[in-house]
Design a protein around this motif. Structure first.
Motif, PDB file in Angstrom:
ATOM      1  N   ALA A 204       0.999  -1.382  -0.069  1.00  0.00           N
ATOM      2  CA  ALA A 204      -0.234  -0.295   0.186  1.00  0.00           C
ATOM      3  C   ALA A 204       0.890   1.339  -0.112  1.00  0.00           C
ATOM      4  CB  ALA A 204      -0.814   0.272   1.118  1.00  0.00           C
ATOM      5  N   VAL A 205       0.608   1.794  -0.895  1.00  0.00           N
ATOM      6  CA  VAL A 205       1.825   3.055  -0.929  1.00  0.00           C
ATOM      7  C   VAL A 205       0.416   4.068  -1.026  1.00  0.00           C
ATOM      8  CG1 VAL A 205       3.215   4.627  -2.645  1.00  0.00           C
ATOM      9  CG2 VAL A 205       3.398   2.078  -2.178  1.00  0.00           C
ATOM     10  N   VAL A 206       1.179   5.230  -0.085  1.00  0.00           N
ATOM     11  CA  VAL A 206       0.378   6.477  -0.539  1.00  0.00           C
ATOM     12  C   VAL A 206       1.257   7.586  -1.351  1.00  0.00           C
ATOM     13  CG1 VAL A 206      -0.640   8.831   0.939  1.00  0.00           C
ATOM     14  CG2 VAL A 206      -0.148   6.669   1.835  1.00  0.00           C
ATOM     15  N   VAL A 207      -0.409   8.292  -1.902  1.00  0.00           N
ATOM     16  CA  VAL A 207       0.903   9.190  -3.152  1.00  0.00           C
ATOM     17  C   VAL A 207       0.415  10.309  -2.023  1.00  0.00           C
ATOM     18  CG1 VAL A 207      -0.783   8.700  -4.572  1.00  0.00           C
ATOM     19  CG2 VAL A 207       1.734  10.382  -5.129  1.00  0.00           C
ATOM     20  N   TYR A 208       1.341  11.681  -2.366  1.00  0.00           N
ATOM     21  CA  TYR A 208       0.490  12.804  -1.479  1.00  0.00           C
ATOM     22  C   TYR A 208       0.701  14.090  -2.510  1.00  0.00           C
ATOM     23  CZ  TYR A 208       0.336  17.257   1.376  1.00  0.00           C
ATOM     24  OH  TYR A 208       0.267  18.910   1.735  1.00  0.00           O
TER      25      TYR A 208
ATOM     26  N   TRP B  69      -2.896   2.189  -5.056  1.00  0.00           N
ATOM     27  CA  TRP B  69      -2.530   3.458  -4.358  1.00  0.00           C
ATOM     28  C   TRP B  69      -3.967   3.908  -3.792  1.00  0.00           C
ATOM     29  CZ3 TRP B  69       2.122   5.636  -5.833  1.00  0.00           C
ATOM     30  CH2 TRP B  69       3.018   4.904  -6.537  1.00  0.00           C
ATOM     31  N   LEU B  70      -2.853   4.368  -3.077  1.00  0.00           N
ATOM     32  CA  LEU B  70      -3.493   5.172  -2.075  1.00  0.00           C
ATOM     33  C   LEU B  70      -3.254   7.050  -2.356  1.00  0.00           C
ATOM     34  CD1 LEU B  70      -3.396   3.764   1.372  1.00  0.00           C
ATOM     35  CD2 LEU B  70      -5.161   3.263  -0.252  1.00  0.00           C
ATOM     36  N   GLU B  71      -4.334   7.756  -2.460  1.00  0.00           N
ATOM     37  CA  GLU B  71      -3.968   8.881  -2.607  1.00  0.00           C
ATOM     38  C   GLU B  71      -5.020   9.815  -1.929  1.00  0.00           C
ATOM     39  OE1 GLU B  71      -4.928  10.333  -7.004  1.00  0.00           O
ATOM     40  OE2 GLU B  71      -5.036   8.982  -7.835  1.00  0.00           O
ATOM     41  N   CYS B  72      -3.474  11.185  -1.138  1.00  0.00           N
ATOM     42  CA  CYS B  72      -3.774  11.832  -0.580  1.00  0.00           C
ATOM     43  C   CYS B  72      -4.194  13.284  -1.196  1.00  0.00           C
ATOM     44  CB  CYS B  72      -3.615  12.127   0.585  1.00  0.00           C
ATOM     45  SG  CYS B  72      -3.297   9.923   1.367  1.00  0.00           S
TER      46      CYS B  72
ATOM     47  N   LEU C 110       5.465  11.728  -0.941  1.00  0.00           N
ATOM     48  CA  LEU C 110       4.864  12.744  -0.316  1.00  0.00           C
ATOM     49  C   LEU C 110       5.848  14.154  -1.284  1.00  0.00           C
ATOM     50  CD1 LEU C 110       5.624  12.457   3.341  1.00  0.00           C
ATOM     51  CD2 LEU C 110       3.288  11.839   2.354  1.00  0.00           C
ATOM     52  N   ASP C 111       4.918  14.822  -1.665  1.00  0.00           N
ATOM     53  CA  ASP C 111       5.541  15.857  -2.740  1.00  0.00           C
ATOM     54  C   ASP C 111       5.607  17.168  -1.842  1.00  0.00           C
ATOM     55  OD1 ASP C 111       5.255  18.383  -4.679  1.00  0.00           O
ATOM     56  OD2 ASP C 111       3.370  18.490  -5.515  1.00  0.00           O
ATOM     57  N   GLY C 112       7.112  17.060  -2.151  1.00  0.00           N
ATOM     58  CA  GLY C 112       7.444  19.100  -0.931  1.00  0.00           C
ATOM     59  C   GLY C 112       6.854  20.064  -1.069  1.00  0.00           C
TER      60      GLY C 112
ATOM     61  N   GLY D   5       4.795  18.240   1.977  1.00  0.00           N
ATOM     62  CA  GLY D   5       5.559  17.141   2.223  1.00  0.00           C
ATOM     63  C   GLY D   5       6.508  17.057   2.713  1.00  0.00           C
ATOM     64  N   LEU D   6       7.284  18.047   3.165  1.00  0.00           N
ATOM     65  CA  LEU D   6       8.841  17.345   3.791  1.00  0.00           C
ATOM     66  C   LEU D   6       8.067  17.505   5.607  1.00  0.00           C
ATOM     67  CD1 LEU D   6      11.013  20.206   2.111  1.00  0.00           C
ATOM     68  CD2 LEU D   6      11.384  17.527   2.409  1.00  0.00           C
TER      69      LEU D   6
END
Length: 146
Positions: A16-20, A47-50, A70-72, A79-80
């Protein structure tokens, strides 16, 4: 332990991978570049989208997440900051990879306790390898209690 027994412990179970990111096109680019199975011994990925940092924290708190990407550059919470928050608040947090727009920002990823970075724009030739390596390392690490 022999090399053969090490490879038998590779994570072949679903991951399970979160992509933010607050930007749908960034989330889509990550999913497209990494794919459903980044390596033969890893995945398949769910994929788990946030769209918000709060969604990431709630998803991780619910359990079962293996990796957060995580998108910085996400707004309003980058994301940082989310990576640092997860490190401080979650005892057995998933592996974390931060998307960075500038290579000089790698020190910020280190500060946030992210195990990996991917440059923006996402490179479909390198992203699957980074994700697969992080999932393998996460599967091999011992459970941490705080």
């Amino acid at each position: 332990m022999s090399a053969a027994s090490d490879s038998s412990r590779a994570p072949s179970l679903p991951a399970a991978v979160v992509v933010y990111s607050h930007r749908a096109e960034i989330r889509d680019a990550v999913r497209t570049a990494v794919g459903r199975r980044p390596a033969a011994d890893v995945g398949p990925i769910t994929w788990l989208e946030c769209e918000t940092g709060e969604e990431v924290v709630a998803t991780v708190d619910a359990g079962g997440v293996d990796l957060c990407i995580l998108d910085g550059e996400a707004q309003p919470t980058g994301g940082l900051a989310v990576a640092r928050q997860l490190d401080q608040e979650v005892a057995d947090r998933p592996a974390v990879c931060v998307l960075i727009a500038r290579q000089p920002d790698r020190w910020l990823a280190h500060w946030s306790r992210a195990e990996g970075t991917l440059p923006l724009p996402i490179d479909p030739l390198t992203a699957p390898g980074v994700v697969a390596d992080l999932l393998r390392a996460h599967a091999q690490r011992p459970v941490v209690r705080r």
